[in-house]
Design an enzyme around this catalytic site. Structure first.
Site, PDB file in Angstrom:
ATOM      1  N   HIS B  35       0.885  -1.023  -0.169  1.00  0.00           N
ATOM      2  CA  HIS B  35      -0.024  -0.081   0.002  1.00  0.00           C
ATOM      3  C   HIS B  35       0.868   1.282  -0.079  1.00  0.00           C
ATOM      4  CE1 HIS B  35      -2.504  -3.195   1.678  1.00  0.00           C
ATOM      5  NE2 HIS B  35      -3.500  -2.500   1.119  1.00  0.00           N
ATOM      6  N   GLY B 124      -3.010  -4.266  11.463  1.00  0.00           N
ATOM      7  CA  GLY B 124      -3.288  -4.705  10.004  1.00  0.00           C
ATOM      8  C   GLY B 124      -4.813  -5.161  10.062  1.00  0.00           C
ATOM      9  N   LEU B 126      -7.888  -4.071  10.986  1.00  0.00           N
ATOM     10  CA  LEU B 126      -8.282  -2.485  11.564  1.00  0.00           C
ATOM     11  C   LEU B 126      -8.824  -2.292  12.558  1.00  0.00           C
ATOM     12  CD1 LEU B 126      -9.092  -1.485   7.785  1.00  0.00           C
ATOM     13  CD2 LEU B 126      -7.098  -0.772   8.928  1.00  0.00           C
ATOM     14  N   GLY B 163     -10.687   3.274   7.864  1.00  0.00           N
ATOM     15  CA  GLY B 163     -11.164   1.693   8.021  1.00  0.00           C
ATOM     16  C   GLY B 163     -11.064   1.496   9.619  1.00  0.00           C
ATOM     17  N   ASN B 192      -8.475  11.161   4.695  1.00  0.00           N
ATOM     18  CA  ASN B 192      -8.211  11.213   3.204  1.00  0.00           C
ATOM     19  C   ASN B 192      -9.499  10.917   2.583  1.00  0.00           C
ATOM     20  OD1 ASN B 192      -8.401   8.376   3.048  1.00  0.00           O
ATOM     21  ND2 ASN B 192      -6.244   8.109   3.482  1.00  0.00           N
ATOM     22  N   HIS B 265      -4.935   3.788  -2.698  1.00  0.00           N
ATOM     23  CA  HIS B 265      -4.741   3.016  -1.585  1.00  0.00           C
ATOM     24  C   HIS B 265      -3.839   1.729  -1.884  1.00  0.00           C
ATOM     25  CE1 HIS B 265      -6.581   1.198   2.178  1.00  0.00           C
ATOM     26  NE2 HIS B 265      -6.201   0.260   1.477  1.00  0.00           N
ATOM     27  N   ARG B 360     -14.994 -20.044  39.124  1.00  0.00           N
ATOM     28  CA  ARG B 360     -14.764 -18.714  38.848  1.00  0.00           C
ATOM     29  C   ARG B 360     -14.536 -18.162  40.458  1.00  0.00           C
ATOM     30  NH1 ARG B 360     -20.380 -15.767  39.291  1.00  0.00           N
ATOM     31  NH2 ARG B 360     -21.637 -17.661  40.015  1.00  0.00           N
ATOM     32  N   GLU B 414     -16.117  -6.107  24.841  1.00  0.00           N
ATOM     33  CA  GLU B 414     -15.206  -7.277  25.200  1.00  0.00           C
ATOM     34  C   GLU B 414     -13.932  -7.227  24.124  1.00  0.00           C
ATOM     35  OE1 GLU B 414     -18.290  -7.412  24.457  1.00  0.00           O
ATOM     36  OE2 GLU B 414     -19.329  -8.162  26.197  1.00  0.00           O
ATOM     37  N   ASP B 472     -29.722 -18.445  31.201  1.00  0.00           N
ATOM     38  CA  ASP B 472     -29.606 -17.402  30.057  1.00  0.00           C
ATOM     39  C   ASP B 472     -29.594 -17.919  28.773  1.00  0.00           C
ATOM     40  OD1 ASP B 472     -29.458 -15.276  31.686  1.00  0.00           O
ATOM     41  OD2 ASP B 472     -27.171 -15.262  31.859  1.00  0.00           O
ATOM     42  N   HIS B 476     -25.683 -17.488  25.536  1.00  0.00           N
ATOM     43  CA  HIS B 476     -24.803 -17.364  26.601  1.00  0.00           C
ATOM     44  C   HIS B 476     -23.978 -18.851  26.746  1.00  0.00           C
ATOM     45  CE1 HIS B 476     -26.862 -13.535  26.780  1.00  0.00           C
ATOM     46  NE2 HIS B 476     -26.139 -13.138  27.903  1.00  0.00           N
TER      47      HIS B 476
END
Lengths: 673, 673
Positions: B35, B124, B126, B163, B192, B265, B360, B414, B472, B476
């Site tokens: 690019h 890379g 985006l 992007g 741009n 581009h 947990r 997340e 749930d 989930h």
């Protein structure tokens, strides 16, 4: 919040809304699990929407021109179940509400598409609903352009919360909807300032009004407990040509001791507090009891739609027979009769031409013959149109100036794209397909899982499907993605080897009614391997014998997909020249092969001394096929990736990572030795 | 764009920037891939940044108090490689630039962390870079609070394109940075107006200035080719207490025939057009040639940092020995000496207590003993703090009023969370861990892959790891996620069975230097299965014999992970009572087991008549372990999921989906029959 003032100001409205609030409390209490506070906070908005605006017919829940109501904040599922029950949806019985979150009930913890009529989409993973809604609204625009506004002319209403709006996918949805000027899309923002962890400012100070306006939305801010303001805002929103966001200042768990707290977000089951809330509401009834006058008011809203529905039917009946058939065929997800012959003709031509071609290019050529005969396809790309080869000449670009366009520039928004595709498919009348680089399955993943869970036949055109991508390097080279997709239930993962298999994959993807398809396609040119034209769709079997050893001389089976099928064929040439009888099995779709009877699977993959699988991805999952028949287990080898890729020209990468015909042949020799 | 006016206005600046532009053209032309246009468009901004502001020392690329420069628009990698070369980074030799995108070169298609000093993060995909940068800036704040601004006081600069800003993850980053008032974060928006498909308005009309301001950012709009304006904007940005976005109006592929087009581009390799562009620049040199005066100016910028670095060293040396050691230990990712003893003590206590506990919760208890001895841990949650159990009492909440806080409320974000964790880890001095529901691995996936690719030891605390989540419902309940994670190279997927294995998993996660860890943890209570306390970290072997048959009587091996290990133990009780000798193998981490010598693997999983694996997820991948030793292949069975889950109380789900001790025992009996 002065509950009594609210009650007095609009007593009849109050009781209708209280019916939702108390059903939510009772349902959650019965389940001892769920989210009471959101339905309690948004009950007023939902009541006014269903009373005065929503166009729906509970006796015909799938009436194509109904308004769609999408509960993006899906944890508030009792809001939706209560609305469907109160307005008279047969499947939303009181018993279902009592069985909230229990095995076999239609009333799952989060609204599940297909479990109950009136649930337009599965929500729960936050942000999905608002992103689906963009697809719903696009579908409506496209179909209106095609069939006229006498037949298609409805709104898409969404309730989204702070959680939906913090998820990145919401920005993709907001950006796309704003650019596309989807005026029929109206989002209610449940602006209650509460998330699970506490007040919103623990994590966000975004001015949502300014944010939506920045993307071209019409925004109205109201008191979400004032029915007059709610009604007025909806009227304004419907009149505005832009998508509208109505920011509704609400109190989560209104009237409960947990009001305005994060505790109010969860399950409010304390009996005394429930009683106190109901007393404050002026609600003196048993759990799940709705007084007759309140129920009859709600049922009247439900009955209202019958007239509009009948009028619509009259208009629909005036469409030409051809248009009616096409409309119904698309809604039913029936492929056109011509599809099969079109695919066969394409395959014949491809085998005759024998051209080396990237499967992404083959895919474009297939689309060039499919799109003209399937008006229901809507293509797109996440800003890789020229790379994904998803745009055919006839489609036209969908935008505010061309609602008849069937190609969507989704922008650099893979997740929003996939969610919009789900929305289009769920709306009905559209078969969405769209592309990005296969590696960016990662970004789209949240919505792709929902395609599978909802049984939506979206088609994901994932090009650049291996290190064959070359110089862009490991961030752009999928190695684990085939395994990820294969691990996902109800997903057909096609990795076609050449133009013929591409055509077959498209045929299968476009005739699927309940399964999304992923087409993993190569960037690089691939030789034609299916040189003998067959009418039969061999890919439908999932795996098949592409080339065989002489009878009785088979020593090895090579299994491969996509770009590695030609590697397997070249390896077979080497081995056969060495006198090692070799079968090549192309396996374009594991899931379809798994679905075959065992005798077919055994016929394709019989016992034998050696099996080698070749795929430019990780091995995970292949051992199932490498094992071989019980009692006749094969010595097994795998030629593929066991690390991320690298940046270099593709042919060099295949050499360096050892994915070559010679390496394959040597592996067979080693295993035979 | 009047190139000649630009040249005349700032002739020396012009030539420095032209060096970047021409290196980008030459590098891409040599590779015939890449690019060109983005580096050509942002050369002026980058030049002014490196000349006047960026604090860096090419002779000590990892100087801890350097400014960070993050090229979020990673496809413009030649911009970064050119800057590193021009300023004198040893690894950025001219030869490397000539070898752009070739096998073995440090100059991959997109910047790859670890390939070349000066590359702060892999970009890379985006949006990742801008989201990483939030983590960099948070790390800087936390460390400044801890070590003082004499030791930590730098900026994080980012270049992001359209992007990056269309990707949803950017909104998560912008929202989090705005709320956290990360004043040291400065983002240049390469405005741009061009994407791969065409002009931005094909897909977006967002007013980025308004959007950033809506989330509390300071925004400046400038001409991105005016060095005076660029400098002034950076000065303003540094002075403002908010994160700053500098919107730089630029021309992609400035001065080339493809300027301001989507063609610009991509790879601009036409020789005549390249020559014309260079002529317009007044650049009359051979490919890759930098005139000595220009090179010496650039090298002077590189040399400038040595003084600042030396001054910093003086200040650092004044820290107490304890602080210095702690700082260096954290930077080197060395665990504190006490960690091992602390974990052993925890295990001893856990085996003695013998409590039934959700893993947990066990994890929280482990963190309660780890966090006080590891100042470098920074915890968090995506708005599920009370469910993920990641917040211990001593951490304090990180926010604008408490920069010493070590717990981050990431919000419902997340993906942004995972990317910020990458940024913190890459910054150095921090070991980030954070949680969400395991199913939302889907949302975080894009950044989790980059943890693995970059070899960043982030720890993902993924709770609610199966249908054990219960009511749930399927949205989930992860079923495919273990397979997805196991398919990903360089990822340790831990699924501990009880408190002891949880402690072992944490020890392994916090001593890893180059591998991210995922801890898949249960919502539901689990009995202690590791009743005999052992000093040795058994999980480090990946799999081990938890309970065995009497010598010589083994007929079956049950393999399980996490919550299903106790199911296996109960099945063993049933089978042993039936006289069927049964071994139970706990497999908390496949990857570590795979890394063992074959003899160890054979000792744990010897040949034998029957093997059954039990895991509340899909089978994909298990066949590898089910196969058994060559020549002594086992009859194999699997107890797990082959569909999505459902909404109901968890114990009922395990019954309905057949994941029970009795079903396991019956499977063994059937296979033995």
């Amino acid at each position: 919040m002065d509950i009594q003032a609210l009650r007095k100001a609009h007593p009849e409205h109050w009781m209708r809304a209280a019916a939702i609030r108390t059903l939510a409390l009772d349902g959650v209490a019965a389940a001892n699990s769920g989210h009471s506070g959101m339905p309690m906070g948004m009950a007023d908005v939902a009541t006014v929407l269903y009373e005065k605006h929503l166009r729906f017919d509970p006796k015909a829940p799938n009436w194509p021109d109904r308004d769609r109501f999408i509960l993006s904040a899906g944890h508030g599922s009792m809001l939706l179940y209560a609305l469907l029950h109160l307005t008279g949806y047969e499947q939303a019985s009181l018993q279902q509400l009592k069985d909230f979150r229990q095995w076999g009930a239609r009333t799952a913890g989060h609204p599940e598409y297909g479990h109950m009529e009136g649930i337009e989409t599965t929500t729960g993973p936050l942000g999905q609903g608002i992103a689906n809604s963009v697809g719903f609204a696009i579908a409506e625009e496209i179909l209106r352009a095609r069939y006229g506004k006498g037949v298609v002319n409805h709104h898409t209403y969404v309730i989204a919360g702070d959680g939906c709006l913090m998820e990145g996918i919401s920005q993709e949805a907001i950006g796309l909807a704003g650019m596309q000027k989807l005026g029929s899309l109206i989002v209610f923002f449940d602006n209650n300032n509460i998330t699970i962890d506490g007040t919103v400012d623990l994590a966000d100070i975004t001015d949502q009004t300014a944010r939506f306006e920045a993307s071209g939305w019409h925004v109205i801010e109201i008191d979400g407990h004032d029915p007059v303001a709610i009604d007025k805002a909806i009227v304004q929103a419907k009149a505005d040509p832009r998508p509208s966001m109505i920011s509704c200042k609400t109190h989560i768990a209104l009237g409960h001791a947990a009001q305005d707290t994060s505790k109010g977000h969860g399950a409010l089951t304390d009996a005394d507090q429930m009683a106190a809330a109901k007393a404050a509401y002026g609600w003196d009834y048993a759990p799940f009891e709705i007084p007759a006058d309140v129920k009859s008011q709600w049922e009247a809203f439900g009955a209202r739609g019958a007239t509009a529905h009948a009028e619509w039917q009259t208009r629909f009946d005036k469409l030409s027979k051809g248009k009616q058939d096409e409309f119904n065929r698309a809604l039913n997800l029936d492929a056109p009769k011509k599809l099969s012959a079109t695919i066969k003709a394409f395959k014949k031509q491809a085998t005759e031409a024998g051209a080396k071609m990237a499967t992404r290019s083959s895919s474009e050529k297939v689309l060039e013959v499919i799109n003209p005969i399937m008006a229901e396809t809507v293509g797109g790309s996440a800003d890789l149109t020229g790379s994904n080869n998803t745009k055919t000449a006839d489609l036209g670009v969908f935008n505010p100036d061309n609602r008849a366009g069937r190609f969507i520039h989704y922008g650099i928004r893979e997740h929003g794209m996939a969610a919009a595709m789900n929305g289009m498919a769920l709306h009905g009348g559209i078969r969405p397909y769209s592309g990005t680089f296969m590696c960016f399955t990662d970004y789209a993943r949240g919505a792709m899982r929902l395609s599978a869970l909802m049984e939506v036949p979206a088609v994901y055109v994932m090009t650049h499907d291996s290190i064959g991508l070359g110089e862009d390097g490991p961030t752009h080279q999928p190695v684990e993605h085939l395994a990820m997709l294969r691990a996902t239930p109800n997903t057909h993962v096609f990795r076609p080897a050449d133009s013929v298999e591409v055509a077959e994959a498209w045929e299968l993807a476009l005739t699927a009614k309940k399964t999304p398809s992923v087409l993993a396609l190569s960037r690089q040119g691939l030789p034609l391997v299916r040189k003998d034209h067959k009418n039969k769709n061999m890919s439908a079997q999932g795996a098949y014998v592409l080339a065989d050893a002489e009878a009785g001389k088979r020593q090895a089976i090579l299994m491969a997909t996509g770009s590695e099928v030609s590697v397997a064929m070249a390896a077979r040439d080497i081995l056969e020249a060495d006198g090692i009888g070799t079968r090549v099995v192309s396996m374009p779709c594991w899931e379809l092969f798994e679905a075959q009877e065992e005798k077919i699977r055994k016929r394709v993959l019989p016992g034998g001394p050696v099996r080698v699988a070749i795929e430019a991805g990780v091995r995970l999952g292949w051992d199932k096929w490498l094992l071989g028949e019980r009692g006749k287990e094969a010595k097994a080898g795998f030629i593929g990736m066991n690390s991320f890729g690298a940046s270099a020209p593709a042919p060099e990468l295949f050499e360096k990572f050892g994915i070559t015909a010679e390496a394959t042949a040597q592996k067979v020799r080693d295993l035979l030795a």
